[in-house]
Design an enzyme around this catalytic site. Structure first.
Site, PDB file in Angstrom:
ATOM      1  N   ARG A 144      -3.649  -7.750  13.830  1.00 66.39           N
ATOM      2  CA  ARG A 144      -3.039  -6.918  14.507  1.00 66.39           C
ATOM      3  C   ARG A 144      -2.285  -7.835  15.709  1.00 66.39           C
ATOM      4  O   ARG A 144      -3.036  -8.335  16.573  1.00 66.39           O
ATOM      5  CB  ARG A 144      -3.886  -5.694  15.208  1.00 66.39           C
ATOM      6  CG  ARG A 144      -4.714  -4.871  14.323  1.00 66.39           C
ATOM      7  CD  ARG A 144      -3.323  -3.834  13.978  1.00 66.39           C
ATOM      8  NE  ARG A 144      -4.177  -2.919  12.882  1.00 66.39           N
ATOM      9  CZ  ARG A 144      -4.181  -3.012  11.562  1.00 66.39           C
ATOM     10  NH1 ARG A 144      -3.451  -4.163  11.134  1.00 66.39           N
ATOM     11  NH2 ARG A 144      -4.500  -2.238  10.760  1.00 66.39           N
ATOM     12  N   ASP A 179      -5.192  -7.531  -5.816  1.00 70.50           N
ATOM     13  CA  ASP A 179      -6.437  -7.047  -5.044  1.00 70.50           C
ATOM     14  C   ASP A 179      -7.193  -6.183  -5.907  1.00 70.50           C
ATOM     15  O   ASP A 179      -7.311  -5.018  -5.397  1.00 70.50           O
ATOM     16  CB  ASP A 179      -5.976  -6.747  -3.574  1.00 70.50           C
ATOM     17  CG  ASP A 179      -7.265  -6.804  -2.751  1.00 70.50           C
ATOM     18  OD1 ASP A 179      -8.063  -7.175  -3.098  1.00 70.50           O
ATOM     19  OD2 ASP A 179      -7.207  -6.150  -1.689  1.00 70.50           O
ATOM     20  N   THR A 202     -15.225  -5.632   5.309  1.00 72.72           N
ATOM     21  CA  THR A 202     -15.257  -5.650   6.783  1.00 72.72           C
ATOM     22  C   THR A 202     -15.832  -4.283   7.295  1.00 72.72           C
ATOM     23  O   THR A 202     -16.219  -4.231   8.427  1.00 72.72           O
ATOM     24  CB  THR A 202     -14.087  -6.217   7.529  1.00 72.72           C
ATOM     25  OG1 THR A 202     -12.983  -5.489   6.879  1.00 72.72           O
ATOM     26  CG2 THR A 202     -13.885  -7.397   7.666  1.00 72.72           C
ATOM     27  N   ASP A 236     -18.315  -6.963 -12.365  1.00 71.48           N
ATOM     28  CA  ASP A 236     -18.896  -6.373 -13.351  1.00 71.48           C
ATOM     29  C   ASP A 236     -19.603  -7.529 -14.123  1.00 71.48           C
ATOM     30  O   ASP A 236     -19.793  -8.565 -13.452  1.00 71.48           O
ATOM     31  CB  ASP A 236     -17.704  -5.992 -14.566  1.00 71.48           C
ATOM     32  CG  ASP A 236     -18.184  -4.850 -15.477  1.00 71.48           C
ATOM     33  OD1 ASP A 236     -19.457  -5.146 -15.970  1.00 71.48           O
ATOM     34  OD2 ASP A 236     -17.412  -3.876 -15.644  1.00 71.48           O
ATOM     35  N   ILE A 237     -20.200  -7.504 -15.359  1.00 74.81           N
ATOM     36  CA  ILE A 237     -20.888  -8.415 -16.070  1.00 74.81           C
ATOM     37  C   ILE A 237     -20.046  -9.542 -16.169  1.00 74.81           C
ATOM     38  O   ILE A 237     -18.889  -9.395 -16.400  1.00 74.81           O
ATOM     39  CB  ILE A 237     -21.600  -8.030 -17.308  1.00 74.81           C
ATOM     40  CG1 ILE A 237     -20.670  -7.416 -18.429  1.00 74.81           C
ATOM     41  CG2 ILE A 237     -22.743  -6.931 -16.940  1.00 74.81           C
ATOM     42  CD1 ILE A 237     -21.375  -7.532 -19.770  1.00 74.81           C
ATOM     43  N   LYS A 283       0.888  -8.358  -1.779  1.00 70.85           N
ATOM     44  CA  LYS A 283      -0.538  -7.911  -2.423  1.00 70.85           C
ATOM     45  C   LYS A 283      -0.231  -6.607  -2.954  1.00 70.85           C
ATOM     46  O   LYS A 283       0.268  -5.747  -2.616  1.00 70.85           O
ATOM     47  CB  LYS A 283      -1.320  -8.069  -1.002  1.00 70.85           C
ATOM     48  CG  LYS A 283      -2.761  -7.484  -1.796  1.00 70.85           C
ATOM     49  CD  LYS A 283      -3.676  -7.850  -0.706  1.00 70.85           C
ATOM     50  CE  LYS A 283      -4.035  -6.580   0.319  1.00 70.85           C
ATOM     51  NZ  LYS A 283      -4.975  -5.469  -0.326  1.00 70.85           N
ATOM     52  N   GLY A 294      -0.373  -5.221   7.297  1.00 71.94           N
ATOM     53  CA  GLY A 294       0.237  -4.155   6.515  1.00 71.94           C
ATOM     54  C   GLY A 294       0.963  -3.299   7.424  1.00 71.94           C
ATOM     55  O   GLY A 294       2.120  -3.307   7.885  1.00 71.94           O
ATOM     56  N   ARG A 295       0.323  -2.397   8.142  1.00 69.83           N
ATOM     57  CA  ARG A 295       0.773  -1.447   8.918  1.00 69.83           C
ATOM     58  C   ARG A 295       1.465  -1.926  10.464  1.00 69.83           C
ATOM     59  O   ARG A 295       2.543  -0.919  10.345  1.00 69.83           O
ATOM     60  CB  ARG A 295      -0.538  -0.256   9.222  1.00 69.83           C
ATOM     61  CG  ARG A 295      -0.787   0.490   8.167  1.00 69.83           C
ATOM     62  CD  ARG A 295      -1.879   1.323   8.237  1.00 69.83           C
ATOM     63  NE  ARG A 295      -3.274   0.384   8.319  1.00 69.83           N
ATOM     64  CZ  ARG A 295      -4.500   0.741   8.216  1.00 69.83           C
ATOM     65  NH1 ARG A 295      -4.760   2.013   8.299  1.00 69.83           N
ATOM     66  NH2 ARG A 295      -5.496   0.016   8.187  1.00 69.83           N
ATOM     67  N   ASP A 337       0.827  -1.128   0.107  1.00 72.45           N
ATOM     68  CA  ASP A 337       0.115  -0.117  -0.049  1.00 72.45           C
ATOM     69  C   ASP A 337       0.949   1.170  -0.011  1.00 72.45           C
ATOM     70  O   ASP A 337       1.035   1.819   0.936  1.00 72.45           O
ATOM     71  CB  ASP A 337      -0.923  -0.088   1.290  1.00 72.45           C
ATOM     72  CG  ASP A 337      -2.053  -1.155   1.136  1.00 72.45           C
ATOM     73  OD1 ASP A 337      -2.377  -1.567   0.303  1.00 72.45           O
ATOM     74  OD2 ASP A 337      -2.467  -1.658   2.203  1.00 72.45           O
ATOM     75  N   LYS A 349     -10.677  -6.674  -6.796  1.00 71.95           N
ATOM     76  CA  LYS A 349     -11.816  -6.770  -6.328  1.00 71.95           C
ATOM     77  C   LYS A 349     -12.992  -6.521  -7.345  1.00 71.95           C
ATOM     78  O   LYS A 349     -13.655  -5.664  -7.464  1.00 71.95           O
ATOM     79  CB  LYS A 349     -12.332  -5.636  -5.297  1.00 71.95           C
ATOM     80  CG  LYS A 349     -11.588  -6.076  -4.044  1.00 71.95           C
ATOM     81  CD  LYS A 349     -11.922  -5.159  -2.659  1.00 71.95           C
ATOM     82  CE  LYS A 349     -11.195  -5.950  -1.240  1.00 71.95           C
ATOM     83  NZ  LYS A 349      -9.918  -5.544  -1.079  1.00 71.95           N
ATOM     84  N   LEU A 350     -12.596  -7.508  -8.457  1.00 70.15           N
ATOM     85  CA  LEU A 350     -13.400  -7.309  -9.696  1.00 70.15           C
ATOM     86  C   LEU A 350     -14.970  -7.478  -9.434  1.00 70.15           C
ATOM     87  O   LEU A 350     -15.223  -8.114  -8.809  1.00 70.15           O
ATOM     88  CB  LEU A 350     -13.081  -8.093 -10.591  1.00 70.15           C
ATOM     89  CG  LEU A 350     -11.671  -8.057 -11.428  1.00 70.15           C
ATOM     90  CD1 LEU A 350     -11.392  -9.142 -12.264  1.00 70.15           C
ATOM     91  CD2 LEU A 350     -11.208  -6.729 -11.881  1.00 70.15           C
TER      92      LEU A 350
END
Ligand code: C5P
Length: 242
Positions: A184, A64, A119, A69-70, A36, A215-216, A14, A66-67
């Site tokens: 975490r 990532d 989430t 669509d049709i 990722k 991540g963080r 990220d 996150k598709l």
């Protein structure tokens, strides 16, 4: 070969620039099993960022996107993604036919991970989106409904919170992957954390998560390598690895 602690860790790139992403790929190459690539970096840099990760590491890649669509469009997009050589791509569990076409487009080269329920979607959002009362009362049921669609469509697994992992593994078996974000470590305290339903790495893998997105807590640690190593050691201790 036995799965090692690092193989559970997915580190999200990220970052706003490829330069910074590259710095972390080099730094964490031996500490994580997968990187990722999210929308921010992919929209900005496209396939170049995938080439960079492939050049710098042998870790797996999870795109990532996150598709949603049709189904014909998703299939064609997935055919292009499969040519990029990434291991996994996310697709929303919006319809079984769309997921089936995504799997088909992946051409056995790129696995599909279904996004069950983001989430940040709580019961209010589920209601506002027009779902049945049964799902509003218990959004966990919606997660299981969508995970069933993903499983039946041939997806490799789903993204789910730590809360649902056990049920997903129990219902769909060990080879259907449960990928858990919102991780975490107990020693991380992030101010005003936006992740609400958090799980520690040990809790997540003990519940059955195959991959944890973290991540963080690693990225923002004073020493990211040491933080990743600490997570590895915790996981290995919990799983009784040598
Ligand atoms: O560990 P951290 O909160 O920094 O992880 C953020 C990353 O996890 C982001 O790439 C975000 O897209 C992803 N994420 C996710 N699903 C969630 C929460 C975070 O995919 N429910």
């Amino acid at each position: 070969m036995r799965k090692q602690g690092k193989d559970y860790i997915v580190f999200p790139l990220d970052f706003a620039s490829v330069k910074e992403a590259k710095k972390y790929v080099k730094l964490l190459d031996s500490k994580v099993g997968m990187f990722k690539i999210g929308l921010e970096l992919f929209i900005d840099q496209g396939p170049l960022v995938i080439q960079m990760v492939k050049k710098e590491t042998r870790a797996k890649i999870f795109l990532d996107l996150k598709l949603h669509d049709i189904s014909a469009t998703v299939q064609r997009a997935m055919e292009k993604v499969a040519n990029l050589g990434v291991d996994f791509v996310t697709v929303h569990c919006a319809s079984r036919i769309m997921l089936e076409k995504a799997v088909k487009g992946g051409n056995k080269k790129t696995g599909v991970l279904g996004v069950t329920l983001l989430t940040d979607n709580d019961a209010h959002m589920v209601e506002a989106a027009g779902f049945k009362d049964v799902f509003v009362k218990d959004p966990g049921l919606l997660v299981m409904h969508r995970a069933t669609m993903a499983y039946e469509a041939g997806c490799k697994g789903v993204i789910c919170s730590g809360k649902e992992v056990q049920q997903i593994k129990k219902r769909f078996g060990s080879s259907f992957l449960a990928v858990t974000p919102g991780i975490r470590p107990s020693w991380t305290l992030l101010e005003n954390d936006d992740q609400k339903r958090v799980t520690t790495p040990v809790q997540a893998v003990s519940l059955g998560s195959d991959l944890i997105v973290i991540g963080r807590p690693i990225r923002d640690a004073i020493d990211p390598v040491a933080a990743a190593q600490k997570v590895i050691e915790e996981i290995e201790a919990a799983l009784g690895a040598p």
